[in-house]
Design an enzyme around this catalytic site. Structure first.
Site, PDB file in Angstrom:
ATOM      1  N   TYR A  37       0.904  -1.241   0.032  1.00 51.96           N
ATOM      2  CA  TYR A  37      -0.052   0.032   0.124  1.00 51.96           C
ATOM      3  C   TYR A  37       0.649   1.298  -0.204  1.00 51.96           C
ATOM      4  O   TYR A  37       0.227   2.578  -0.038  1.00 51.96           O
ATOM      5  CB  TYR A  37      -1.014  -0.125   1.066  1.00 51.96           C
ATOM      6  CG  TYR A  37      -2.015  -1.127   1.283  1.00 51.96           C
ATOM      7  CD1 TYR A  37      -2.809  -1.071   0.185  1.00 51.96           C
ATOM      8  CD2 TYR A  37      -1.826  -2.374   2.157  1.00 51.96           C
ATOM      9  CE1 TYR A  37      -3.662  -2.261   0.198  1.00 51.96           C
ATOM     10  CE2 TYR A  37      -2.711  -3.341   2.196  1.00 51.96           C
ATOM     11  CZ  TYR A  37      -3.919  -3.129   0.995  1.00 51.96           C
ATOM     12  OH  TYR A  37      -4.538  -4.293   1.216  1.00 51.96           O
TER      13      TYR A  37
ATOM     14  N   HIS B  52      -8.679   1.574  -5.526  1.00 52.86           N
ATOM     15  CA  HIS B  52      -7.680   0.654  -4.726  1.00 52.86           C
ATOM     16  C   HIS B  52      -6.409   1.209  -5.023  1.00 52.86           C
ATOM     17  O   HIS B  52      -6.019   1.316  -6.082  1.00 52.86           O
ATOM     18  CB  HIS B  52      -8.097  -0.912  -5.082  1.00 52.86           C
ATOM     19  CG  HIS B  52      -9.489  -1.057  -4.893  1.00 52.86           C
ATOM     20  ND1 HIS B  52     -10.064  -1.278  -3.706  1.00 52.86           N
ATOM     21  CD2 HIS B  52     -10.567  -1.310  -5.766  1.00 52.86           C
ATOM     22  CE1 HIS B  52     -11.375  -1.609  -3.640  1.00 52.86           C
ATOM     23  NE2 HIS B  52     -11.653  -1.676  -4.880  1.00 52.86           N
TER      24      HIS B  52
HETATM   25  C1  DQA Z   1      -7.633  -1.953  -0.806  1.00 52.88           C
HETATM   26  C2  DQA Z   1      -7.649  -3.627  -1.594  1.00 52.88           C
HETATM   27  C3  DQA Z   1      -8.523  -4.297  -0.537  1.00 52.88           C
HETATM   28  O1  DQA Z   1      -8.814  -5.743  -1.202  1.00 52.88           O
HETATM   29  C4  DQA Z   1      -8.024  -4.610   0.870  1.00 52.88           C
HETATM   30  O2  DQA Z   1      -8.959  -5.293   1.631  1.00 52.88           O
HETATM   31  C5  DQA Z   1      -7.820  -3.005   1.199  1.00 52.88           C
HETATM   32  C6  DQA Z   1      -7.295  -2.286   0.552  1.00 52.88           C
HETATM   33  C7  DQA Z   1      -6.590  -1.120  -1.979  1.00 52.88           C
HETATM   34  O3  DQA Z   1      -6.661   0.071  -1.721  1.00 52.88           O
HETATM   35  O4  DQA Z   1      -5.582  -1.660  -2.552  1.00 52.88           O
HETATM   36  O5  DQA Z   1      -8.061  -2.940   2.708  1.00 52.88           O
HETATM   37  O6  DQA Z   1      -8.998  -1.563  -1.039  1.00 52.88           O
END
Ligand code: DQA
Length: 148
Positions: free
Chosen positions: A22, A99
């Site tokens: 992330y 995402h």
């Molecule tokens: C997310 C992807 C989701 O699968 C995950 O549960 C997250 C972050 C992303 O920003 O890549 O919490 O939304």
């Protein structure tokens, strides 16, 4: 012009949570970049992060009548929440699903989004800049509709 920015569970831990997936930027740092870009575009951001599904729905319902669009990263609720999908659909807001990670390059349970069908589009895998691109598109679309 007002754009809602809603982040879901665990995104409050950005910066320290699985940074290899992330990134190292905190949610506050990302938010300030989005707000700066919004100001350049003549828009205002109403931002909220919540770990609870019901509170996310409350946020949408509270602000839906005063906004021109919704940027939503629902975190894990993306893959499970029919209630959030219904809230987005019911809001009438033009929405973009964001995402940070490329969910399609990850576990198969992340390949399904309950929200995608009620969003205009989705940006995944472009990191924090995905929020900026979503904002730029929402502002452009609202301006095309004649909104200030
Ligand atoms: C997310 C992807 C989701 O699968 C995950 O549960 C997250 C972050 C992303 O920003 O890549 O919490 O939304």
């Amino acid at each position: 012009m007002r754009i809602l920015l809603l982040n879901g569970p665990n995104l409050n831990l950005l910066g320290s949570r699985e940074p290899q997936i992330y990134g190292r930027d905190t949610l506050a740092e990302i938010l300030s970049r989005v707000e700066k870009r919004a100001a350049e575009l003549g828009a205002e951001i109403v931002a909220h992060q919540d770990n609870s599904e019901g509170a996310m729905i409350d946020f949408i319902q509270k602000h839906q009548s005063e906004a021109e669009g919704l940027i939503i990263n629902a975190g894990g609720y993306t893959h499970t929440s029919i209630a959030l999908r219904d809230a987005i659909a019911g809001s009438g807001l033009r929405a973009v699903e964001v995402h940070l990670s490329n969910v399609y390059a990850r576990e198969s349970f992340r390949h399904t989004s309950m929200l995608a069908g009620v969003c205009a589009g989705m940006i995944a895998g472009l990191g924090w800049r995905g929020y900026i691109y979503a904002l730029e598109w929402l502002v452009a679309a609202a301006k095309e509709d004649g909104k200030e």
